[in-house]
Design a protein around this motif. Structure first.
Motif, PDB file in Angstrom:
ATOM      1  N   ARG A  27     -25.391  48.809  18.676  1.00  0.00           N
ATOM      2  CA  ARG A  27     -26.645  49.290  18.997  1.00  0.00           C
ATOM      3  C   ARG A  27     -27.778  47.858  18.543  1.00  0.00           C
ATOM      4  NH1 ARG A  27     -31.153  49.861  15.764  1.00  0.00           N
ATOM      5  NH2 ARG A  27     -32.706  51.150  16.552  1.00  0.00           N
ATOM      6  N   PRO A  28     -27.638  47.323  17.488  1.00  0.00           N
ATOM      7  CA  PRO A  28     -28.278  45.899  17.219  1.00  0.00           C
ATOM      8  C   PRO A  28     -28.017  44.793  18.319  1.00  0.00           C
ATOM      9  CG  PRO A  28     -27.388  46.706  15.222  1.00  0.00           C
ATOM     10  CD  PRO A  28     -26.954  47.466  16.276  1.00  0.00           C
ATOM     11  N   ALA A  29     -26.955  44.814  18.628  1.00  0.00           N
ATOM     12  CA  ALA A  29     -26.324  43.704  19.786  1.00  0.00           C
ATOM     13  C   ALA A  29     -26.838  43.990  20.977  1.00  0.00           C
ATOM     14  CB  ALA A  29     -24.547  43.810  19.972  1.00  0.00           C
ATOM     15  N   LEU A  30     -26.991  45.210  21.512  1.00  0.00           N
ATOM     16  CA  LEU A  30     -27.524  45.429  22.653  1.00  0.00           C
ATOM     17  C   LEU A  30     -28.756  45.314  22.733  1.00  0.00           C
ATOM     18  CD1 LEU A  30     -25.390  48.927  23.571  1.00  0.00           C
ATOM     19  CD2 LEU A  30     -25.115  46.722  24.545  1.00  0.00           C
ATOM     20  N   LEU A  31     -29.688  45.970  21.799  1.00  0.00           N
ATOM     21  CA  LEU A  31     -31.100  45.496  21.736  1.00  0.00           C
ATOM     22  C   LEU A  31     -31.413  43.749  21.603  1.00  0.00           C
ATOM     23  CD1 LEU A  31     -32.011  47.946  18.941  1.00  0.00           C
ATOM     24  CD2 LEU A  31     -32.751  48.201  21.141  1.00  0.00           C
ATOM     25  N   LYS A  32     -30.466  43.300  21.055  1.00  0.00           N
ATOM     26  CA  LYS A  32     -30.700  41.770  21.212  1.00  0.00           C
ATOM     27  C   LYS A  32     -30.348  41.276  22.579  1.00  0.00           C
ATOM     28  CE  LYS A  32     -29.871  37.459  18.932  1.00  0.00           C
ATOM     29  NZ  LYS A  32     -29.905  37.003  17.652  1.00  0.00           N
ATOM     30  N   MET A  33     -29.275  41.656  23.124  1.00  0.00           N
ATOM     31  CA  MET A  33     -29.205  41.216  24.522  1.00  0.00           C
ATOM     32  C   MET A  33     -30.267  41.665  25.574  1.00  0.00           C
ATOM     33  SD  MET A  33     -25.138  42.666  24.889  1.00  0.00           S
ATOM     34  CE  MET A  33     -25.036  42.257  26.597  1.00  0.00           C
ATOM     35  N   MET A  34     -31.074  42.769  25.252  1.00  0.00           N
ATOM     36  CA  MET A  34     -32.319  43.245  25.926  1.00  0.00           C
ATOM     37  C   MET A  34     -33.401  42.373  25.550  1.00  0.00           C
ATOM     38  SD  MET A  34     -31.387  47.179  26.079  1.00  0.00           S
ATOM     39  CE  MET A  34     -32.824  47.675  25.684  1.00  0.00           C
ATOM     40  N   GLY A  35     -33.224  41.335  24.685  1.00  0.00           N
ATOM     41  CA  GLY A  35     -34.716  40.582  24.133  1.00  0.00           C
ATOM     42  C   GLY A  35     -35.430  41.105  22.972  1.00  0.00           C
ATOM     43  N   ARG A  36     -34.952  42.346  22.487  1.00  0.00           N
ATOM     44  CA  ARG A  36     -35.856  43.083  21.632  1.00  0.00           C
ATOM     45  C   ARG A  36     -35.720  42.465  20.218  1.00  0.00           C
ATOM     46  NH1 ARG A  36     -35.938  48.755  22.639  1.00  0.00           N
ATOM     47  NH2 ARG A  36     -36.777  49.058  20.620  1.00  0.00           N
TER      48      ARG A  36
END
Length: 190
Positions: A96-105
Motif C-alpha cells: 500500500r505505501p509503495a503504490l501510494l508513493k508510485m502515485m506521487g502521494r
C-alpha cells in the motif's frame, strides 16, 4: 489505480511466463499472491527470477514471512504470500505505501496508536508478530482486543478488526493490561 486481474494461474512455468509477458505493456507494476515459498510447486519465484530479479525474499514477521520484491520485465514486482491474512498484512505494511508513493502521494503511513491490551498477546523470538485487533477508545483510553485465532488462513479476524497490534520480535508476550502499539487500518467504529 486501475488493476488488471489475471485470475488464478496454475503452477505452470510456461503459462505463468506467458501471462507476465502479455501484461508487461499494460501495467506499471506486477503483484502476485502465492507461490513464493520454497516448495517444488512454488514456481513464481523461479519464473520471476528467470525474467527479472528478486531483491528480497523473506521478512522476519508473522504472518507474511515469504514475500518478494524485485523487477519483472523492467517494472516493479511485488510477490505476496498465499494465505489471505498474510496477503492483507503484507499489503498494508509494504505494498500500500509503495503504490501510494508510485502515485506521487506523500501520506504513506497509517495512523498508529498506543492501546491497552485487553488480553495477552504472544510474541515470537525472531519475528515481529502482527495480531488482528479491534481498537476502541473507552473512557479516554484506547483498548485493543483480539478478533480471532492467529492462523493466517482465517480471514474472519481481519473482517472484525480495525488494527494490527505489533508485538516486536524478542518480546515473549504482552500481558493483558500492558500497552501495545496498534496500526489502524480502518477508523474506529467501522
Amino acid at each position: 489505480i486501475d488493476p488488471l486481474r489475471t485470475g488464478v494461474i496454475p503452477d505452470d512455468e510456461t503459462l505463468l511466463a506467458e501471462v507476465f509477458r502479455t501484461y508487461s505493456n499494460k501495467t506499471d507494476c506486477f503483484i502476485s499472491s502465492g507461490g513464493m515459498s520454497v516448495g517444488d510447486l512454488d514456481v513464481v519465484k523461479k519464473v520471476v527470477t528467470g525474467m527479472g530479479r528478486i531483491d528480497s525474499y523473506k521478512v522476519a514477521m508473522q504472518p507474511g514471512m515469504p514475500q518478494a520484491f524485485g523487477e519483472l520485465e523492467g517494472k516493479p514486482y511485488f510477490g505476496l504470500p498465499g494465505n489471505p491474512v498474510s496477503v492483507f498484512v503484507c499489503f498494508e505494511l509494504f505494498l500500500r505505501p509503495a503504490l501510494l508513493k508510485m502515485m506521487g502521494r506523500g501520506d504513506l503511513d497509517r495512523p498508529k496508536i498506543t492501546a491497552i491490551a485487553d488480553e495477552e498477546l504472544e510474541g515470537l523470538p525472531n519475528r515481529d508478530r502482527y495480531t488482528r485487533v479491534r481498537a476502541d477508545h473507552v473512557d479516554g483510553q484506547w483498548h485493543a482486543r483480539v478478533t480471532g485465532p492467529p492462523s493466517s488462513h482465517l480471514l474472519g479476524g481481519v473482517v472484525k478488526a480495525n488494527g494490527l497490534a505489533i508485538v516486536p520480535k524478542g518480546t515473549s508476550k504482552i500481558e493483558a493490561g500492558d500497552e501495545v502499539e496498534v496500526l489502524l487500518f480502518r477508523p474506529p467504529g467501522q
